[in-house]
Design a protein around this motif. Sequence first.
Motif, PDB file in Angstrom:
ATOM      1  N   LEU A 130       0.836  -1.194   0.000  1.00 41.77           N
ATOM      2  CA  LEU A 130       0.000   0.000   0.000  1.00 41.77           C
ATOM      3  C   LEU A 130       0.874   1.248   0.000  1.00 41.77           C
ATOM      4  O   LEU A 130       0.588   2.225  -0.694  1.00 41.77           O
ATOM      5  CB  LEU A 130      -0.919  -0.023   1.222  1.00 41.77           C
ATOM      6  CG  LEU A 130      -1.943   1.110   1.345  1.00 41.77           C
ATOM      7  CD1 LEU A 130      -2.911   1.097   0.160  1.00 41.77           C
ATOM      8  CD2 LEU A 130      -2.724   0.992   2.648  1.00 41.77           C
ATOM      9  N   GLY A 131       1.934   1.191   0.764  1.00 42.65           N
ATOM     10  CA  GLY A 131       2.839   2.334   0.811  1.00 42.65           C
ATOM     11  C   GLY A 131       3.541   2.576  -0.516  1.00 42.65           C
ATOM     12  O   GLY A 131       3.634   3.705  -0.989  1.00 42.65           O
ATOM     13  N   VAL A 132       3.985   1.494  -1.146  1.00 41.41           N
ATOM     14  CA  VAL A 132       4.742   1.657  -2.402  1.00 41.41           C
ATOM     15  C   VAL A 132       3.812   2.064  -3.542  1.00 41.41           C
ATOM     16  O   VAL A 132       4.120   2.947  -4.333  1.00 41.41           O
ATOM     17  CB  VAL A 132       5.491   0.359  -2.760  1.00 41.41           C
ATOM     18  CG1 VAL A 132       6.174   0.485  -4.116  1.00 41.41           C
ATOM     19  CG2 VAL A 132       6.529   0.026  -1.698  1.00 41.41           C
ATOM     20  N   LEU A 133       2.670   1.398  -3.612  1.00 46.40           N
ATOM     21  CA  LEU A 133       1.821   1.566  -4.784  1.00 46.40           C
ATOM     22  C   LEU A 133       0.796   2.678  -4.638  1.00 46.40           C
ATOM     23  O   LEU A 133       0.305   3.209  -5.627  1.00 46.40           O
ATOM     24  CB  LEU A 133       1.108   0.248  -5.097  1.00 46.40           C
ATOM     25  CG  LEU A 133       2.047  -0.904  -5.430  1.00 46.40           C
ATOM     26  CD1 LEU A 133       1.290  -2.219  -5.494  1.00 46.40           C
ATOM     27  CD2 LEU A 133       2.771  -0.649  -6.742  1.00 46.40           C
ATOM     28  N   GLY A 134       0.394   2.946  -3.401  1.00 47.95           N
ATOM     29  CA  GLY A 134      -0.483   4.091  -3.174  1.00 47.95           C
ATOM     30  C   GLY A 134      -1.961   3.840  -3.380  1.00 47.95           C
ATOM     31  O   GLY A 134      -2.756   4.762  -3.311  1.00 47.95           O
ATOM     32  N   ILE A 179       8.566   6.267 -12.248  1.00 50.96           N
ATOM     33  CA  ILE A 179       9.754   6.145 -11.427  1.00 50.96           C
ATOM     34  C   ILE A 179       9.476   6.651 -10.023  1.00 50.96           C
ATOM     35  O   ILE A 179       9.834   6.044  -9.039  1.00 50.96           O
ATOM     36  CB  ILE A 179      10.915   6.938 -12.040  1.00 50.96           C
ATOM     37  CG1 ILE A 179      11.206   6.394 -13.426  1.00 50.96           C
ATOM     38  CG2 ILE A 179      12.127   6.892 -11.157  1.00 50.96           C
ATOM     39  CD1 ILE A 179      12.122   7.240 -14.229  1.00 50.96           C
ATOM     40  N   LYS A 180       8.751   7.762  -9.956  1.00 51.90           N
ATOM     41  CA  LYS A 180       8.499   8.330  -8.644  1.00 51.90           C
ATOM     42  C   LYS A 180       7.147   7.862  -8.133  1.00 51.90           C
ATOM     43  O   LYS A 180       6.512   7.017  -8.711  1.00 51.90           O
ATOM     44  CB  LYS A 180       8.505   9.859  -8.741  1.00 51.90           C
ATOM     45  CG  LYS A 180       9.858  10.418  -8.994  1.00 51.90           C
ATOM     46  CD  LYS A 180       9.804  11.916  -9.023  1.00 51.90           C
ATOM     47  CE  LYS A 180      11.177  12.472  -9.302  1.00 51.90           C
ATOM     48  NZ  LYS A 180      11.144  13.907  -9.409  1.00 51.90           N
ATOM     49  N   PRO A 234       6.447  11.491  -1.837  1.00 44.48           N
ATOM     50  CA  PRO A 234       7.458  10.629  -2.461  1.00 44.48           C
ATOM     51  C   PRO A 234       7.404   9.235  -1.850  1.00 44.48           C
ATOM     52  O   PRO A 234       7.103   9.077  -0.668  1.00 44.48           O
ATOM     53  CB  PRO A 234       8.782  11.313  -2.100  1.00 44.48           C
ATOM     54  CG  PRO A 234       8.423  12.676  -1.661  1.00 44.48           C
ATOM     55  CD  PRO A 234       7.018  12.643  -1.161  1.00 44.48           C
ATOM     56  N   GLN A 235       7.712   8.255  -2.661  1.00 49.22           N
ATOM     57  CA  GLN A 235       7.575   6.869  -2.216  1.00 49.22           C
ATOM     58  C   GLN A 235       8.386   6.565  -0.965  1.00 49.22           C
ATOM     59  O   GLN A 235       7.929   5.849  -0.074  1.00 49.22           O
ATOM     60  CB  GLN A 235       8.022   5.951  -3.352  1.00 49.22           C
ATOM     61  CG  GLN A 235       7.670   4.492  -3.127  1.00 49.22           C
ATOM     62  CD  GLN A 235       8.353   3.639  -4.163  1.00 49.22           C
ATOM     63  OE1 GLN A 235       9.426   3.109  -3.947  1.00 49.22           O
ATOM     64  NE2 GLN A 235       7.738   3.527  -5.321  1.00 49.22           N
ATOM     65  N   PRO A 287       7.130   4.393   4.776  1.00 51.30           N
ATOM     66  CA  PRO A 287       7.178   4.354   6.238  1.00 51.30           C
ATOM     67  C   PRO A 287       5.949   4.986   6.894  1.00 51.30           C
ATOM     68  O   PRO A 287       5.509   4.530   7.950  1.00 51.30           O
ATOM     69  CB  PRO A 287       8.460   5.120   6.594  1.00 51.30           C
ATOM     70  CG  PRO A 287       8.861   5.844   5.367  1.00 51.30           C
ATOM     71  CD  PRO A 287       8.281   5.135   4.210  1.00 51.30           C
ATOM     72  N   LEU A 288       5.381   6.018   6.252  1.00 51.39           N
ATOM     73  CA  LEU A 288       4.197   6.638   6.841  1.00 51.39           C
ATOM     74  C   LEU A 288       3.027   5.656   6.853  1.00 51.39           C
ATOM     75  O   LEU A 288       2.326   5.515   7.849  1.00 51.39           O
ATOM     76  CB  LEU A 288       3.797   7.893   6.052  1.00 51.39           C
ATOM     77  CG  LEU A 288       2.592   8.623   6.638  1.00 51.39           C
ATOM     78  CD1 LEU A 288       2.990   9.430   7.859  1.00 51.39           C
ATOM     79  CD2 LEU A 288       1.937   9.549   5.619  1.00 51.39           C
ATOM     80  N   THR A 289       2.846   4.968   5.733  1.00 51.43           N
ATOM     81  CA  THR A 289       1.761   3.987   5.651  1.00 51.43           C
ATOM     82  C   THR A 289       1.964   2.879   6.672  1.00 51.43           C
ATOM     83  O   THR A 289       1.034   2.484   7.380  1.00 51.43           O
ATOM     84  CB  THR A 289       1.697   3.376   4.240  1.00 51.43           C
ATOM     85  OG1 THR A 289       1.502   4.414   3.284  1.00 51.43           O
ATOM     86  CG2 THR A 289       0.561   2.373   4.127  1.00 51.43           C
ATOM     87  N   MET A 290       3.193   2.401   6.764  1.00 47.02           N
ATOM     88  CA  MET A 290       3.468   1.331   7.725  1.00 47.02           C
ATOM     89  C   MET A 290       3.251   1.838   9.142  1.00 47.02           C
ATOM     90  O   MET A 290       2.780   1.109  10.017  1.00 47.02           O
ATOM     91  CB  MET A 290       4.902   0.828   7.540  1.00 47.02           C
ATOM     92  CG  MET A 290       5.098   0.102   6.215  1.00 47.02           C
ATOM     93  SD  MET A 290       6.826  -0.261   5.866  1.00 47.02           S
ATOM     94  CE  MET A 290       7.077  -1.718   6.846  1.00 47.02           C
TER      95      MET A 290
END
Lengths: 325, 177
Positions: free
Chosen positions: B37-41, B92-93, B121-122, B127-130
Amino acid sequence: MKSDCKKIKDQIADLVTGILPETQVHELEQHLNKCATCRGYARALKDEDMLLTEFFAKIDTNMTSRQERVLQTVNRSCLSKKTDTLLIRRTIMKSPITKLAVAAAVIAVVVLGLVEFIGTGSKSGVVWAEVARNVEASPGAIWRLRGTGSRDPNDDWPNAYKIIWSSPTVTRTDRYRDGQIYRTLYFNLEARTETFVAHDASNYLKEALSEEMVRRMRSDKDRWTDPQSLINCCLALKHQALDRKTIDGVLCEGIETTDSSGLPFKSFTGRGWVSVETGYPVLVEIEAIDDGDIRHTSTLDQFQWNVDLSAEDVEPEIPTDYEPL
Amino acid sequence: MNESLDESVVRACRQGDKTAYAVLVKRHYRHVFAMCLGVLGNVHDAEDIAQEAMLKGFLKIKKLDKGEQFEIWILRIARNLCFDLLRRRKRIKAITIKQPMQPGQRTVEDHNLQESIRRLPQELRVPLTMCYFDGKNAKTIAEKLNISHSGACQRIREARKQLHELLRERKNNEKRL
């Protein structure tokens, strides 16, 4: 004060995210008692913290059902197999971004369905009505499928592709990456069996197909792979003829549609090329952009028509060193 | 304690015990999902990739030498799958395009929040999502991301501050409309 406030803002961010060391709490409270600006900042971050907590809690409410789906997938190794060849159905149902299989189906429909629209007045003499009849009458077909924008993370153009074998009774999908086969999914609708082979893991699974599954595959097969069904689906699209061109040494006549009405895309372009000599599709291409501005492409080529696909020819051989799942 | 439990469960899986893998799924899926979820949004992609990662973990579990490292291993698989997906989408971002309101988003507030999170930014969003999804524990987050504790704290702090600015910007833009 300003440099203090900058440091305090960092501490406020740390506080709401639970990472502020206990030793700094007193210093923070002292500053907040004196500084209205920082108090406002703290209040705003705390309000946002509540929103964030609620926001993620909502996402969290479905965790058990997600885990159950994963367990079903692992236990039956079916969902991933279904994803391999029935990616269409699953991803369409789940996500607004999916679309690849719809696009692929529409591609073929564009090629075959354009027949009716163009009629017999084509430039080259390709009789499009015959194209549809040829495809419908073909007992079996094999083709290659490549695409981008797919929901399957293993589909990366141009290094990955699928070879699809399709007939009314057997279907098989071989997935390749960098020229190596890594997954095979085979269905025999007459015998009601399915075979899944994970070449990259040296595993395989053979299972019986339920009646429901066979029924769904037949209906999906009709929808996505049966030429006549695709033709009927495509008839509503507006399209135009393209100039002739040679593709892989074959002289072709083409048709293009940019009509996205009824399709889950913001924009859509579908092109189909038919051999002037044989009257069979040679190449189908689509490019579509969905509501999330994600670009999807799909290319079907290397067609072989009128292939007699019997179970003996198509059923995958399991290497002796593979282990059953 | 958890590590030794993972070790014995992984051993059982490697011996062909499919039901043992259910223990690993129940223990680790949530963390995998949070990472995705954090990486993909977005939730849909995170569900798909997290599922793919867990299945891949099951199929490749014999290649895991040390069972106690299952969590780090499965998170790495998930992360690579996420990057594969993003690469294919030629991004990329972090995802920055506007997304329509998703089903389940009952309020405009939820939508604004999701859009603002997606604009981070990813390296900050993960870390925010986690942190919010998976428990506000910087030490655990640091271990899972294989970064220092101070590095994790720094990213979480910066993510939180940037998110505030993004939300404030959205609010100000809405007032102007």
